[in-house]
Design a protein around this motif. Structure first.
Motif, PDB file in Angstrom:
ATOM      1  N   GLY A  37     -29.109  17.635   2.473  1.00 43.05           N
ATOM      2  CA  GLY A  37     -28.357  16.639   1.729  1.00 43.05           C
ATOM      3  C   GLY A  37     -28.645  16.753   0.254  1.00 43.05           C
ATOM      4  O   GLY A  37     -29.706  17.236  -0.157  1.00 43.05           O
ATOM      5  N   VAL A  38     -27.697  16.330  -0.536  1.00 47.04           N
ATOM      6  CA  VAL A  38     -27.830  16.293  -1.992  1.00 47.04           C
ATOM      7  C   VAL A  38     -27.534  14.866  -2.433  1.00 47.04           C
ATOM      8  O   VAL A  38     -26.516  14.300  -2.032  1.00 47.04           O
ATOM      9  CB  VAL A  38     -26.833  17.267  -2.664  1.00 47.04           C
ATOM     10  CG1 VAL A  38     -26.879  17.128  -4.172  1.00 47.04           C
ATOM     11  CG2 VAL A  38     -27.106  18.695  -2.233  1.00 47.04           C
ATOM     12  N   VAL A  70     -26.789   9.596   7.193  1.00 44.75           N
ATOM     13  CA  VAL A  70     -25.435  10.014   7.530  1.00 44.75           C
ATOM     14  C   VAL A  70     -25.575  11.438   8.068  1.00 44.75           C
ATOM     15  O   VAL A  70     -26.085  12.315   7.380  1.00 44.75           O
ATOM     16  CB  VAL A  70     -24.500   9.986   6.293  1.00 44.75           C
ATOM     17  CG1 VAL A  70     -23.124  10.520   6.655  1.00 44.75           C
ATOM     18  CG2 VAL A  70     -24.409   8.587   5.707  1.00 44.75           C
ATOM     19  N   GLY A  71     -25.163  11.626   9.296  1.00 44.51           N
ATOM     20  CA  GLY A  71     -25.286  12.954   9.900  1.00 44.51           C
ATOM     21  C   GLY A  71     -26.718  13.451   9.948  1.00 44.51           C
ATOM     22  O   GLY A  71     -26.963  14.644   9.865  1.00 44.51           O
ATOM     23  N   ILE A  84     -23.459  16.065   2.229  1.00 37.96           N
ATOM     24  CA  ILE A  84     -24.179  16.594   3.385  1.00 37.96           C
ATOM     25  C   ILE A  84     -23.640  17.990   3.628  1.00 37.96           C
ATOM     26  O   ILE A  84     -22.419  18.189   3.723  1.00 37.96           O
ATOM     27  CB  ILE A  84     -23.963  15.717   4.627  1.00 37.96           C
ATOM     28  CG1 ILE A  84     -24.504  14.327   4.364  1.00 37.96           C
ATOM     29  CG2 ILE A  84     -24.613  16.358   5.846  1.00 37.96           C
ATOM     30  CD1 ILE A  84     -24.156  13.338   5.442  1.00 37.96           C
ATOM     31  N   CYS A  85     -24.552  18.952   3.702  1.00 33.08           N
ATOM     32  CA  CYS A  85     -24.148  20.348   3.834  1.00 33.08           C
ATOM     33  C   CYS A  85     -24.733  20.981   5.089  1.00 33.08           C
ATOM     34  O   CYS A  85     -25.904  20.782   5.407  1.00 33.08           O
ATOM     35  CB  CYS A  85     -24.626  21.146   2.621  1.00 33.08           C
ATOM     36  SG  CYS A  85     -23.974  20.557   1.056  1.00 33.08           S
ATOM     37  N   GLU A  86     -23.901  21.741   5.763  1.00 30.10           N
ATOM     38  CA  GLU A  86     -24.346  22.564   6.887  1.00 30.10           C
ATOM     39  C   GLU A  86     -24.825  23.889   6.307  1.00 30.10           C
ATOM     40  O   GLU A  86     -24.085  24.553   5.568  1.00 30.10           O
ATOM     41  CB  GLU A  86     -23.169  22.796   7.827  1.00 30.10           C
ATOM     42  CG  GLU A  86     -23.465  23.700   8.987  1.00 30.10           C
ATOM     43  CD  GLU A  86     -22.197  23.968   9.785  1.00 30.10           C
ATOM     44  OE1 GLU A  86     -21.902  25.147  10.032  1.00 30.10           O
ATOM     45  OE2 GLU A  86     -21.502  22.996  10.137  1.00 30.10           O
ATOM     46  N   LEU A 106     -19.088  13.820   1.950  1.00 28.38           N
ATOM     47  CA  LEU A 106     -19.538  13.496   0.596  1.00 28.38           C
ATOM     48  C   LEU A 106     -19.060  12.119   0.213  1.00 28.38           C
ATOM     49  O   LEU A 106     -18.181  11.551   0.855  1.00 28.38           O
ATOM     50  CB  LEU A 106     -19.083  14.540  -0.423  1.00 28.38           C
ATOM     51  CG  LEU A 106     -17.613  14.923  -0.503  1.00 28.38           C
ATOM     52  CD1 LEU A 106     -16.899  14.063  -1.528  1.00 28.38           C
ATOM     53  CD2 LEU A 106     -17.517  16.373  -0.914  1.00 28.38           C
ATOM     54  N   GLY A 107     -19.682  11.584  -0.809  1.00 32.94           N
ATOM     55  CA  GLY A 107     -19.321  10.253  -1.262  1.00 32.94           C
ATOM     56  C   GLY A 107     -19.670  10.068  -2.720  1.00 32.94           C
ATOM     57  O   GLY A 107     -20.468  10.822  -3.288  1.00 32.94           O
TER      58      GLY A 107
END
Length: 134
Positions: A37-38, A70-71, A84-86, A106-107
């Motif tokens: 996550g970022v 989240v996730g 959120i990155c895979e 993303l948000g």
């Protein structure tokens, strides 16, 4: 942890690039989880940035920090943006490892970004169109 570098890599597909110090304790966590996550912190979260840049054990860094998951990835309350990155790929790059991630969610929040360069934090001055010298 705080990242040495973060940038958009591709719009189609939507990819992000993050650089982790090779000795960062977060790197094996990302490798094992297959995601990362970022959180882009706001200008009032300088103290929090220091916590994430510290050598505290990773499990302790979120203690007392308002956040949600989240996730399976922590999203920090008050962040002006998050993603959120895979994990797609890890590439050796000197004393850092480059992580390429496919953005899955993303948000956006509100506020001005916390910026770091030249060894210190700098305020963002929207009225001046960029960084201020303060």
């Amino acid at each position: 942890m705080t990242a040495n570098a973060l940038c958009s890599l591709s719009l189609e597909p939507l990819l992000a690039l993050v650089c982790f110090e090779n000795e960062a304790r977060t790197l094996p966590i990302v490798r094992d989880a297959g995601r990362f996550g970022v959180n882009i912190l706001n200008e009032r979260q300088e103290e929090l940035a220091g916590v994430f840049a510290s050598k505290l054990p990773e499990a302790e860094k979120l203690e007392g920090v308002d956040h949600r998951f989240v996730g399976g990835v922590p999203i920090i309350d008050g962040a002006i943006a998050w993603a959120i990155c895979e994990l797609r790929e890890l590439i050796a790059g000197g004393d850092h490892t480059i992580a390429i991630g496919a953005v899955r969610e993303l948000g956006l929040g509100e506020g001005e970004p916390l910026l770091w360069y030249g060894g210190r934090y700098h305020p963002w001055s929207a009225s001046a169109g960029g960084l201020s010298s303060a």
